[in-house]
Scaffold this active site. Structure first.
Site, PDB file in Angstrom:
ATOM      1  N   GLN A 114     111.865 -11.510  -0.239  1.00  0.00           N
ATOM      2  CA  GLN A 114     111.419 -12.818   0.240  1.00  0.00           C
ATOM      3  C   GLN A 114     112.406 -13.895  -0.209  1.00  0.00           C
ATOM      4  O   GLN A 114     112.234 -15.057   0.117  1.00  0.00           O
ATOM      5  CB  GLN A 114     110.034 -13.131  -0.319  1.00  0.00           C
ATOM      6  N   HIS A 132     112.761 -14.054   4.659  1.00  0.00           N
ATOM      7  CA  HIS A 132     112.810 -15.517   4.810  1.00  0.00           C
ATOM      8  C   HIS A 132     114.242 -16.016   5.026  1.00  0.00           C
ATOM      9  O   HIS A 132     114.540 -17.187   4.824  1.00  0.00           O
ATOM     10  CB  HIS A 132     112.175 -16.207   3.592  1.00  0.00           C
ATOM     11  N   CYS A 143     119.911 -16.421  20.401  1.00  0.00           N
ATOM     12  CA  CYS A 143     120.100 -14.967  20.486  1.00  0.00           C
ATOM     13  C   CYS A 143     119.905 -14.274  19.140  1.00  0.00           C
ATOM     14  O   CYS A 143     119.922 -13.044  19.074  1.00  0.00           O
ATOM     15  CB  CYS A 143     121.490 -14.649  21.038  1.00  0.00           C
TER      16      CYS A 143
HETATM   17 ZN   LIG Z   1     123.298 -17.293  20.297  1.00  0.00          ZN
END
Ligand SMILES: [Zn+2]
Length: 264
Positions: A114, A132, A143
């Site tokens: 984490q 995280h 993307c």
């Molecule tokens: Zn991208």
């Protein structure tokens, strides 16, 4: 002061933890803020905590980024926060290195952390997911591609930075409040938790979802849980074995015990 009964108790817990790890088919680990504190990174809450002293961060940090990505970047570049400065100076501790040993021994199959501080990677850990995010990386929210700061330098006269692949907005990889966990990371963590039959949980009370669901998944399927923490946590009643103490002291001892068992 430690009584002889407590010492005996801890020795017993070490035996048990080493046995559970060494006999598991697919042991994984999960770490949280407690392991970073020992590397000099201040915790968020509690005495000396960043948020205790400076106030809680905005609960809509991600929405603020989306609303004004240029302003978000200007603020970050002009005034690096205390956490950014602490992160730049922190070094992995003996516990991080011991965790890498467990991986190199072929024992630890995966690590879910984490923490955003990059310390597991800096210690040499290879198979890990940073649920995280990682404060040293940048991520395209279009993307999902990640970049090092060197690969995609952020310059103040060309903000906000854009993804060279899809022209999406770039933010730091750290997951902000209000931001969904990146789907690739979440899928990886869920897959690993489904494969695992043992989890070593260090420096976290695993109260925050989705991390909280992984020990539960493993336990419900008959797997075992080992906890390393300075204190009892809400998870303690659920675990098979509790090692009370500092991550940087407990982990190296545990590695010795596991190694002795595997070479015996
Ligand atoms: Zn991208």
């Amino acid at each position: 002061m430690t009584t002889s009964g407590e010492r005996w108790g801890l020795a017993f817990e070490f035996e048990r933890a080493a046995h559970l790890l060494a006999s598991a088919r697919y042991p994984i680990a999960m770490t949280g803020a407690g392991v970073s504190v020992e590397s000099g990174i201040p915790p968020f809450r509690g005495p000396g905590g960043l948020w205790t002293r400076h106030g809680e961060p905005p609960m809509d940090g991600y929405q603020r980024f989306l609303a004004d990505p240029k302003g978000y970047w200007e603020e970050r570049l002009r005034a690096p926060s205390e956490i950014v400065q602490a992160l730049a100076q922190a070094q992995p501790n003996a516990g991080h290195h011991a965790m890498v040993e467990l991986e190199r021994m072929g024992l630890l199959r995966y690590l879910i952390t984490q923490n955003i501080d990059n310390l597991h990677r800096a210690a040499g850990h290879r198979q890990l997911a940073e649920i995280h995010g990682n404060a040293q990386l940048l991520r395209c929210i279009g993307c999902g591609r990640r970049f090092t700061m060197e690969a995609l330098p952020v310059v103040i006269d060309d903000l906000p930075p854009r993804c060279p692949t899809c022209a999406g907005l770039i933010k730091v990889d750290t997951v902000h409040f209000g931001e969904p966990i990146p789907p690739d990371v979440l899928q990886t963590c869920s897959r690993e938790a489904r494969l695992a039959d043992c989890m070593l949980i260090a420096g976290t009370s695993a109260l925050v979802y989705p991390a909280a669901s992984f020990p539960q998944m493993i336990k419900e399927r008959g797997g075992s849980l080992i906890e390393v923490n300075l204190y009892d946590t809400p998870l303690t009643p659920l675990v098979d074995c509790s090692l009370r103490g500092a991550f940087g002291e407990i982990l190296p001892t545990l590695v010795e015990q596991v190694r002795a068992r595997l070479t015996a």
